[in-house]
Design a protein around this motif. Sequence first.
Motif, PDB file in Angstrom:
ATOM      1  N   ILE A  59      25.082  14.221  21.657  1.00  0.00           N
ATOM      2  CA  ILE A  59      26.279  13.511  21.941  1.00  0.00           C
ATOM      3  C   ILE A  59      25.783  11.926  22.384  1.00  0.00           C
ATOM      4  N   TYR A  60      25.065  12.112  23.356  1.00  0.00           N
ATOM      5  CA  TYR A  60      24.598  10.855  24.245  1.00  0.00           C
ATOM      6  C   TYR A  60      23.705  10.092  23.304  1.00  0.00           C
ATOM      7  N   PHE A  61      22.854  10.948  22.428  1.00  0.00           N
ATOM      8  CA  PHE A  61      21.910  10.303  21.675  1.00  0.00           C
ATOM      9  C   PHE A  61      22.510   9.333  20.493  1.00  0.00           C
ATOM     10  N   TRP A  62      23.551  10.097  19.825  1.00  0.00           N
ATOM     11  CA  TRP A  62      24.256   9.381  18.680  1.00  0.00           C
ATOM     12  C   TRP A  62      25.026   8.257  19.384  1.00  0.00           C
ATOM     13  N   ALA A  63      25.720   8.458  20.395  1.00  0.00           N
ATOM     14  CA  ALA A  63      26.484   7.387  21.103  1.00  0.00           C
ATOM     15  C   ALA A  63      25.308   6.261  21.403  1.00  0.00           C
ATOM     16  N   ILE A  64      24.103   6.385  21.598  1.00  0.00           N
ATOM     17  CA  ILE A  64      23.458   5.169  22.048  1.00  0.00           C
ATOM     18  C   ILE A  64      23.049   4.556  20.455  1.00  0.00           C
ATOM     19  N   ILE A  65      22.641   5.432  19.584  1.00  0.00           N
ATOM     20  CA  ILE A  65      22.648   4.752  18.100  1.00  0.00           C
ATOM     21  C   ILE A  65      23.582   3.996  17.743  1.00  0.00           C
ATOM     22  N   ALA A  66      24.910   4.413  17.663  1.00  0.00           N
ATOM     23  CA  ALA A  66      26.096   3.614  17.315  1.00  0.00           C
ATOM     24  C   ALA A  66      26.156   2.329  17.999  1.00  0.00           C
ATOM     25  N   GLY A  67      25.990   2.465  19.232  1.00  0.00           N
ATOM     26  CA  GLY A  67      26.311   1.385  20.186  1.00  0.00           C
ATOM     27  C   GLY A  67      25.156   0.417  19.543  1.00  0.00           C
ATOM     28  N   MET A  68      23.824   0.550  19.432  1.00  0.00           N
ATOM     29  CA  MET A  68      22.929  -0.436  19.050  1.00  0.00           C
ATOM     30  C   MET A  68      23.234  -1.039  17.621  1.00  0.00           C
ATOM     31  N   ALA A  69      23.921  -0.180  16.750  1.00  0.00           N
ATOM     32  CA  ALA A  69      24.398  -0.653  15.403  1.00  0.00           C
ATOM     33  C   ALA A  69      25.289  -1.723  15.395  1.00  0.00           C
ATOM     34  N   ILE A  70      26.345  -1.634  16.352  1.00  0.00           N
ATOM     35  CA  ILE A  70      27.365  -2.385  16.471  1.00  0.00           C
ATOM     36  C   ILE A  70      26.942  -3.815  17.020  1.00  0.00           C
ATOM     37  N   ILE A  71      25.935  -3.750  18.118  1.00  0.00           N
ATOM     38  CA  ILE A  71      25.367  -4.711  18.620  1.00  0.00           C
ATOM     39  C   ILE A  71      24.628  -5.658  17.739  1.00  0.00           C
ATOM     40  N   SER A  72      23.781  -5.002  16.615  1.00  0.00           N
ATOM     41  CA  SER A  72      23.235  -5.517  15.680  1.00  0.00           C
ATOM     42  C   SER A  72      24.015  -6.191  14.758  1.00  0.00           C
ATOM     43  N   VAL A  73      25.056  -5.622  14.140  1.00  0.00           N
ATOM     44  CA  VAL A  73      25.970  -6.403  13.471  1.00  0.00           C
ATOM     45  C   VAL A  73      26.571  -7.793  14.000  1.00  0.00           C
ATOM     46  N   LEU A  74      27.088  -7.637  15.208  1.00  0.00           N
ATOM     47  CA  LEU A  74      27.865  -8.680  16.038  1.00  0.00           C
ATOM     48  C   LEU A  74      26.806  -9.782  16.098  1.00  0.00           C
ATOM     49  N   ALA A  75      25.362  -9.526  16.363  1.00  0.00           N
ATOM     50  CA  ALA A  75      24.448 -10.541  16.730  1.00  0.00           C
ATOM     51  C   ALA A  75      24.045 -11.182  15.092  1.00  0.00           C
ATOM     52  N   TYR A  76      24.260 -10.269  14.059  1.00  0.00           N
ATOM     53  CA  TYR A  76      23.896 -11.050  12.717  1.00  0.00           C
ATOM     54  C   TYR A  76      25.144 -11.978  12.566  1.00  0.00           C
ATOM     55  N   PHE A  77      26.476 -11.579  12.673  1.00  0.00           N
ATOM     56  CA  PHE A  77      27.379 -12.759  12.298  1.00  0.00           C
ATOM     57  C   PHE A  77      27.479 -13.725  13.377  1.00  0.00           C
TER      58      PHE A  77
END
Length: 623
Positions: A59-77
Amino acid sequence: MPESNINPSQNKSSSGPEFVTKTVEMPILDSPVRQQVSGPADLPAGGGGVKAFYKANKIYFWAIIAGMAIISVLAYFAFKKTPQAPLAEARVEIDVSVPKTVPSGGEAVYTIILKNNDSQKLVNLELEVAYAEGMSYVASGPSNFKPTNLSGVLFPVPDLLPGQNTPLFLKTRVNGNVNDQKTLNLKLHYKYANFNSEFVKQQAAAVTLIASDIAIELDGPTTASNQQLVVYKIKYQNNSENEIKNARVKISYPEGFIFAQATPSPDLGTDTWGLTSLSKGGSGNIEIQGSFSATSPGESKSATTEFLILGNDGQFFIQNSFSFTTTISSLPLIISQELSSSNSKAVINPGDNLSFNLRYQNNASIVAHSVNIVVSLDSKVVDLSSLSAQGGQISNNTITWNAASISQLESLAPNESGQLSFSLKINNPATRDSSKNLTLVSNLKIKSNEYDSFFPGNQLSLKLSSPAALATALSFVSGQLPPKVGRSSTYKVRFSLSNSGNDFGSANLTAFIPLGAGGFVPASVTTAESANAVFDASSGKLTWNVGSLAAYAGKFGESRVLEFQVTLNPAAAQANSSPVLLKSISFSANDLFTSQAVSLTASDLTTASIKGSDGSSFGTVQP
């Protein structure tokens, strides 16, 4: 984890430094974590390690991955380079100027200036125009400001650079009722040169309709009793620069008015007259007769007449109007007159014999003694020697009835009534001078000893028609006389129009020339009328657009004359006959004073119309 007992001699190298092994006093991982990494002691081989760690913390593992993906998208825009969107509409203006008032049926010209006060270029401009009811597109300018459709709704506009102004004009026709306000709504659609969204700038301009160049008047009696015959007279005139088509004259009668008749007769009901066309300067008259017998004395009644034209939307709009008020009185003595039924029209002709019927009544509650009734005729067209009135005393143009000849007039009881009559003849010709628009006016009045003054009756005003004449003549010009088969003969035709006391308008003459190709000689047409004569070779129809025919043309002025030549080349089948050169000759016009239609015809012209001095004919075709 148990301590290790390692023999130091085992870690020595013969050639390297000597290491000393010390016992670790504190474990690096505590016992629980160590157990998670290595797995429980009782697990079989291969069941612990990373897999066990993932299973316990996925659970902690996938939460960390999801958070990193969101941060990447926001950084792109956040770091993507895009054009800066304008925060508001451009500083663009639409200035519109137009006269505050426009005659109904006239044209309104709008001057439009588009101003780009912004720092950016504006592109893809399009002006959208919304017309009020009764408004329509006529024209626009300059040359690059033209609508995309015939209705004049959408107009492409060139790009506007920063600080640039573009002047435009838009011409519309405005129909509607007098005092109506008509609004033109404008929408300017545009985009920034570096931005794809569309913006809209709106503006509106209004005009108020005033009476057009159409004059209309209504006349009638200011006072009338509820027993009198009442006459309303409508006069209208086109003072504009253009011909008017598809118009109407309408009258709204007062409450209690009872319609009797009108000249000319109404086209719709009893209150509407249609006008197919009214030429520039053209005019017309309408006379209406009726009574207020359903109205109580003391009331004031208003009639309103309107001139209407047909708009583009199929609706009729008021161009001008006129109102007239009549007060209904209760006269103690009343008198009225009318033409007999045999000549009840309000237009009379030279030579007519006219009969008038009079009706009188005591409308008071007391007896009227020594009643006098007087008729006066105002016109030079009356043959005074023809005046006849049984029981009446005739003096020049006046007829008087009293108790000396009519015993009933000595004492007239309340509500008692009676009838009288007189007759006359109209001169022919009506007059020997150049007087135009002649009328016969008959006035009458009544009184008795109980009253100090006369009480008026109704007035009759009768317009005189204008007899016209169409003369034709045929003469030989050249060729074969009498005509011969296979040989040409040329003839000259002459039409002559004359008139009496009224001007004519919308006049034209038509005839048919059944001679085939070459029968009509265009070059021979009278020079003064050459622009007015039109020949249709396919049908053989000749039309002479006379237009106006002045009063007394041919008497105190020149006749209107058309001359031209025709050529006959007889066929063998026409031998021993007199071929027709012109047929179906007719003339039509409108009497501008009486509003009557004028119609004249002439006999066909044949080769037999050429006569010798002894009366013999030169018209029979020789074999």
